[in-house]
Motif scaffolding. Structure first.
Motif, PDB file in Angstrom:
ATOM      1  N   ARG A  14      -4.884   9.326   0.708  1.00  0.00           N
ATOM      2  CA  ARG A  14      -4.200   8.067   0.419  1.00  0.00           C
ATOM      3  C   ARG A  14      -5.018   6.849   0.820  1.00  0.00           C
ATOM      4  N   ILE A  33      -6.816  -6.348  -5.290  1.00  0.00           N
ATOM      5  CA  ILE A  33      -6.126  -7.584  -4.908  1.00  0.00           C
ATOM      6  C   ILE A  33      -7.146  -8.680  -4.601  1.00  0.00           C
ATOM      7  N   MET A  81      -7.941  15.252  -7.441  1.00  0.00           N
ATOM      8  CA  MET A  81      -7.171  14.035  -7.740  1.00  0.00           C
ATOM      9  C   MET A  81      -5.750  14.143  -7.234  1.00  0.00           C
ATOM     10  N   LEU A  94      -8.711   1.143  -2.987  1.00  0.00           N
ATOM     11  CA  LEU A  94      -8.725   0.687  -4.393  1.00  0.00           C
ATOM     12  C   LEU A  94      -7.805  -0.522  -4.568  1.00  0.00           C
ATOM     13  N   LEU A  95      -6.625  -0.424  -3.997  1.00  0.00           N
ATOM     14  CA  LEU A  95      -5.655  -1.522  -4.139  1.00  0.00           C
ATOM     15  C   LEU A  95      -6.161  -2.781  -3.446  1.00  0.00           C
ATOM     16  N   PHE A  96      -6.738  -2.605  -2.269  1.00  0.00           N
ATOM     17  CA  PHE A  96      -7.268  -3.740  -1.510  1.00  0.00           C
ATOM     18  C   PHE A  96      -8.348  -4.462  -2.323  1.00  0.00           C
ATOM     19  N   TYR A 128       2.394   7.034  -6.635  1.00  0.00           N
ATOM     20  CA  TYR A 128       1.414   8.022  -7.119  1.00  0.00           C
ATOM     21  C   TYR A 128       1.945   9.434  -6.918  1.00  0.00           C
ATOM     22  N   ILE A 179      -5.675  13.658  -3.486  1.00  0.00           N
ATOM     23  CA  ILE A 179      -6.520  12.536  -3.057  1.00  0.00           C
ATOM     24  C   ILE A 179      -6.028  11.944  -1.735  1.00  0.00           C
ATOM     25  N   THR A 225      -3.443   4.691 -12.301  1.00  0.00           N
ATOM     26  CA  THR A 225      -3.553   5.794 -11.340  1.00  0.00           C
ATOM     27  C   THR A 225      -2.462   6.823 -11.564  1.00  0.00           C
ATOM     28  N   ILE A 226      -1.252   6.332 -11.827  1.00  0.00           N
ATOM     29  CA  ILE A 226      -0.150   7.269 -12.070  1.00  0.00           C
ATOM     30  C   ILE A 226      -0.432   8.098 -13.317  1.00  0.00           C
ATOM     31  N   HIS A 253      -0.332  -4.050 -10.677  1.00  0.00           N
ATOM     32  CA  HIS A 253       0.544  -3.177 -11.463  1.00  0.00           C
ATOM     33  C   HIS A 253      -0.282  -2.327 -12.424  1.00  0.00           C
ATOM     34  N   TYR A 287       2.268   2.073  -3.344  1.00  0.00           N
ATOM     35  CA  TYR A 287       1.242   2.644  -4.211  1.00  0.00           C
ATOM     36  C   TYR A 287       1.150   4.155  -3.989  1.00  0.00           C
ATOM     37  N   PHE A 330       0.838  -1.209   0.000  1.00  0.00           N
ATOM     38  CA  PHE A 330       0.000   0.000   0.000  1.00  0.00           C
ATOM     39  C   PHE A 330       0.866   1.250   0.000  1.00  0.00           C
ATOM     40  N   LEU A 389      -6.752   5.441  -2.104  1.00  0.00           N
ATOM     41  CA  LEU A 389      -5.835   4.625  -2.920  1.00  0.00           C
ATOM     42  C   LEU A 389      -5.672   3.240  -2.304  1.00  0.00           C
ATOM     43  N   TYR A 390      -5.518   3.200  -0.966  1.00  0.00           N
ATOM     44  CA  TYR A 390      -5.339   1.910  -0.297  1.00  0.00           C
ATOM     45  C   TYR A 390      -6.575   1.030  -0.487  1.00  0.00           C
ATOM     46  N   LEU A 400      -3.361  -1.350 -12.090  1.00  0.00           N
ATOM     47  CA  LEU A 400      -4.043  -0.307 -11.310  1.00  0.00           C
ATOM     48  C   LEU A 400      -3.080   0.833 -10.983  1.00  0.00           C
ATOM     49  N   ILE A 401      -1.877   0.477 -10.552  1.00  0.00           N
ATOM     50  CA  ILE A 401      -0.893   1.504 -10.181  1.00  0.00           C
ATOM     51  C   ILE A 401      -0.564   2.365 -11.388  1.00  0.00           C
ATOM     52  N   ILE A 402      -0.342   1.708 -12.532  1.00  0.00           N
ATOM     53  CA  ILE A 402       0.016   2.468 -13.743  1.00  0.00           C
ATOM     54  C   ILE A 402      -1.124   3.387 -14.156  1.00  0.00           C
ATOM     55  N   MET A 405       7.183  -2.810 -15.137  1.00  0.00           N
ATOM     56  CA  MET A 405       6.070  -3.358 -14.351  1.00  0.00           C
ATOM     57  C   MET A 405       5.177  -4.246 -15.204  1.00  0.00           C
TER      58      MET A 405
END
Lengths: 278, 285, 277
Positions: C17, C28, C12, C23-25, B183, C15, C260-261, C254, B179, B176, C20-21, C256-258, B204
């Motif tokens: 954090r 996964i 955005m 979303l990642l959860f 960002y 945002i 978001t970035i 990965h 991430y 986390f 973001l956590y 998702l991270i890309i 990646m």
């Protein structure tokens, strides 16, 4: 046959001796008064700024030597922290030094106490400011993260060997808004520090830090010796690459440069070339 | 009595007596050394420390450089293991010191009701509980204490269901954190930042099966015959696939840079070790 | 003066954090449960790893150095399981050692479970040599005199009674060492091993980056990189394991991270444009 002695690879042993000689000669030069130049390292210039910010905000400074077992990297980390503590002592800023190795803890206590003594403020030394949290990686990480969050530190210095827990420290420091300066010899953790810290000191800049901060002749001389040794390494790599292209990788000279057992074939080749014979 | 200069044979009575005398003698020597060290002026103490440091380091340096006899040993080699055992023993003693410091700090927090002393109570209770069950378990394994269901269940709850899971949870937090760090950090504010971001994205995706799938959807070949010409169209297209680009970055860009950094770190470490050995390092000494 | 209401791109950039956590959860969990699975492309280091073990003969002796704890279970456990499957399939003898206290129990239980599938007998075909405090001391000791260094296995059986170590004097009697680890133990194996001992490496993804120099120079013969490496190896061995499940989940994280970035960068450019405008 184990590869644990100079006799297993005389070429490597000679290289070590040359590096040591380069370092010692330049230390002697520096002691004799030679003026030696060192380039600017932005992260180290920011140390005083970070301490000043902590003092203004009235929040503590944390210093973390990582999971470093007591050795060369730990001594270097503690040398840097001793310098930082001397600066902190001028402003009576609270500090916390958190260790994961008990030997480092014992040495750190003495080093920090010395720092306060040398700064002329022995009254400010608090034995509880140097703490051993745990030698388990993630127990240490959670202890450090918890302390950073609870005490809302304003400056976080991380110097030493780090592993997976590096990002936990750096991101937690970021969450509380601390200014963070990190330096590590662990190549794999550099990207995490670059992403999460304000300044990152990479590779052998870490070992140059004590010379940069103190400007002591011995340390500056040692650094120049290191740079000369690195230059010799680069030349060896260049010569080796050209020689491998021209002579092929089976040539005794290439085996000398690239393989542990290359010394004997090379000596045999040289004696045959110079003195003839079978 | 003696296995070698460095090791006493403790299977004989004479060896045991010799070992006891050596330990007692060393203990008395230490007792005598402490007042001597205190009586020495600081300069004298520094000289003594420098001498001990030099001879300790010289032992390992000499063992490395001295020529080897048969069995790939020289006369110093049998001493390496005992010397490293000494280092381990010092480390174990230091662990006791560190634990004492930790307990003392938190006990004082509780007794003096300092800020957030509740956390100190939690730490002390956890510490004592874990230590109790762990010591009981170790002694039960050697049949010095009885092993019963309380021990088994307690050990299981504390170690398998608590410690192991907390360890895994703390490591998982990194996912986390990376991430949010990525960002925040991967913003194209300059050309270098743009190259960093672009490279990170290629790697990646490229190292994962998804990269191969995307390249396949784009019509790029997933493999090339061994005898294909390196500049044939097929080879060029294969080289443009995400997995190949990612591989190239890791092997041709990452590895040489890493080598360069590690050369510097290695030389820096060697220089630092020389300074410490010769007591030229004034930092914390 | 009127203050500008924060636009969507400003929100955005700032945002929380925790979003973001979350979303990642969710990402996964979804991809752990979804049966979507893509076939892995076998990377050269994994291929070399496989080939190195394939070259072993029946009865060869291998050291498995298992140094991971529960924190890296998702990456190192599938690696260890796949490696043990391959070793037992090749009817190779092996011993396991650990320099991490938790690793000793974890690797012992995994080896016991897999050994039952192949009919491997403890003490005769394999053994666990227990926990060692210091790896350098252990390697140097085993290189000089293995029975004197090891003394007994994890169950307390003296080394002299272990058939799997019959006739073994030093580490040089081993063909290979496989280091399954989340920490920097591989350079120690490379530095202190006896000549001729092949080193194979199973790191977590983070530690894999430091191994490419050793792979390039041939000091490490092959490598499995984290869960992805485990997936590749399971594919080569044609077994079902957790490597494929975890690698699948990681790759969509990965993505998702890309995404978001990229959105974050677009927001940055739009925000800058709005301010300049």
């Amino acid at each position: 046959m184990p590869y644990q002695h100079a006799q297993d690879n005389w070429f490597a042993a000679i290289i070590i001796a040359i590096i040591a000689l380069a370092v010692l000669i330049n230390i002697a030069r520096a002691k004799a008064g030679a003026q030696l130049y060192i380039r600017r390292i932005a992260g180290l210039d920011a140390i005083d700024e970070a301490i000043g910010r902590s003092t203004e905000m009235g929040r503590p400074v944390t210093m973390i030597p990582g999971l470093t077992a007591f050795g060369v990297a730990a001594v270097q980390a503690l040398t840097i922290f001793k310098y930082i503590t001397k600066q902190i002592a001028k402003f009576a800023t609270p500090m916390r030094l958190l260790t994961a190795d008990a030997t480092v803890y014992a040495v750190a206590q003495e080093a920090i106490q010395d720092a306060y003594n040398e700064a002329g403020r022995p009254d400010l030394y608090d034995p509880d400011s140097v703490r051993f949290l745990s030698d388990r990686q993630f127990a240490f990480a959670s202890g450090v993260a918890g302390l950073i969050q609870r005490e809302r530190v304003a400056a976080n210095f991380m110097f030493g060997e780090f592993y997976a827990e590096s990002l936990i420290f750096a991101e937690t420091g970021n969450i509380v808004g601390a200014i963070q300066i990190a330096g590590t010899v662990s190549f794999t953790q550099v990207p995490f520090f670059v992403a999460a810290c304000d300044y990152t000191i990479i590779g052998d800049e870490f070992y140059a830090t004590s010379a940069y901060l103190s400007r002591e002749p011995v340390l500056l001389g040692s650094m120049v010796g290191q740079d000369i040794a690195k230059f010799l390494f680069a030349c060896t790599v260049g010569v080796g690459a050209i020689a491998a292209t021209v002579l092929g990788t089976d040539h005794p000279f290439i085996k000398l440069l690239g393989q542990p057992g290359g010394w004997e074939p090379f000596v045999e080749f040289v004696s045959k070339t110079l003195f003839g014979g079978k | 009595m003696w296995r070698s200069v460095w090791q006493v044979d403790t299977s004989t009575t004479a060896g045991i007596i010799a070992m006891v005398l050596i330990v007692l003698g060393a203990f008395l020597l230490m007792l005598g050394l402490i007042p001597l060290l205190q009586a020495l002026p600081p300069r004298g103490r520094r000289v003594l420390i420098a001498l001990i440091t030099f001879f300790a380091g010289a032992f390992f340096a000499a063992e490395f450089f001295l020529p080897l006899t048969k069995d790939n040993e020289n006369w110093l080699t049998p001493g390496v293991q005992p010397a490293q055992n000494v280092l381990q023993i010092i480390g174990s003693l230091a662990l006791g010191l560190g634990t004492y410091g930790l307990i003392r700090l938190h006990l004082r927090n509780v007794v003096q009701r300092r800020a957030q002393w509740g956390y100190s109570v939690v730490l002390l209770i956890s510490f004592l509980t874990m230590a109790f069950f762990s010591i009981w378990n170790t002694l039960a394994a050697k049949n010095l204490l009885p092993k019963n269901s309380v021990l088994v269940r307690g050990f299981e709850i504390l170690f398998d269901y608590t410690l192991v899971q907390l360890d895994a949870a703390m490591f998982s937090i990194i996912a986390f954190y990376i991430y949010s760090a990525a960002y925040r950090a991967f913003r194209v504010r300059s050309i270098e930042a743009g190259i960093l971001m672009f490279t990170a994205m290629i790697i990646m995706i490229g190292i994962m099966p998804l990269g191969a799938a995307i390249s396949s959807w784009m019509g790029l070949p997933s493999e090339v015959p061994k005898d294909a010409h390196p500049f044939s169209l097929e080879s060029i297209l294969y080289a443009l696939s995400l997995p190949e680009i990612a591989n190239w970055i890791l092997i041709k860009l990452n590895a040489p840079v890493q080598r360069a950094i590690e050369f510097g770190v290695g030389i820096g470490g060697l220089a630092m070790a020389i300074r410490l050995w010769l007591s030229l390092e004034r930092g914390i000494t | 003066m009127q203050t500008r209401q924060p636009a969507v791109w400003d929100r955005m950039l700032a945002i929380d954090r925790r979003i973001l956590y979350l979303l990642l959860f969710v990402n996964i969990v979804v991809f752990l449960l979804l049966p979507v699975q893509l076939k892995a492309v076998i990377s050269p280091p994994a291929r070399k790893f496989y080939n190195a073990i394939e070259k072993l003969q029946t009865g060869d002796l291998v050291m498995v150095s298992s140094n991971w704890s529960a924190s890296t279970i998702a990456e190192n456990k599938p690696q260890l399981e796949a490696v043990l499957h391959h070793l037992m399939r090749k009817k190779v003898r092996f011993t396991i050692m650990s320099v991490e206290a938790q690793a000793r129990d974890l690797s012992y239980r995994i080896a016991q479970r897999i050994a039952k599938e192949y009919g491997y007998e403890y003490g005769k075909d394999w053994a666990h040599l227990g926990f060692y405090v210091n790896l350098i001391v252990a390697i140097k000791g085993m290189t000089t005199d293995l029975p004197a260094t090891v003394k007994q296995d994890v169950e307390g059986t003296p080394v002299s009674q272990l058939e799997v170590l019959k006739g073994v004097r030093t580490l040089a009697d081993y063909k290979m060492v496989i280091d399954v680890t989340p920490s920097g133990t591989m350079p120690l194996w490379v530095s202190y091993r006896p000549k001729g001992l092949i080193v194979l490496f199973c790191p977590t993804s983070v530690m894999a980056a430091e191994a490419y120099t050793f792979l390039d120079s041939g000091q490490v013969e092959g490598m499995l990189t984290g869960a992805k490496g485990a997936q590749e190896y399971e594919q080569l061995l044609k077994i079902k394991g957790q490597g494929a499940i975890f690698a699948n989940c990681i790759q969509f994280s990965h993505v998702l991270i890309i995404l978001t970035i990229l959105l974050g960068n677009i927001a940055m450019f739009l925000s800058r444009h709005a301010r300049e405008g």
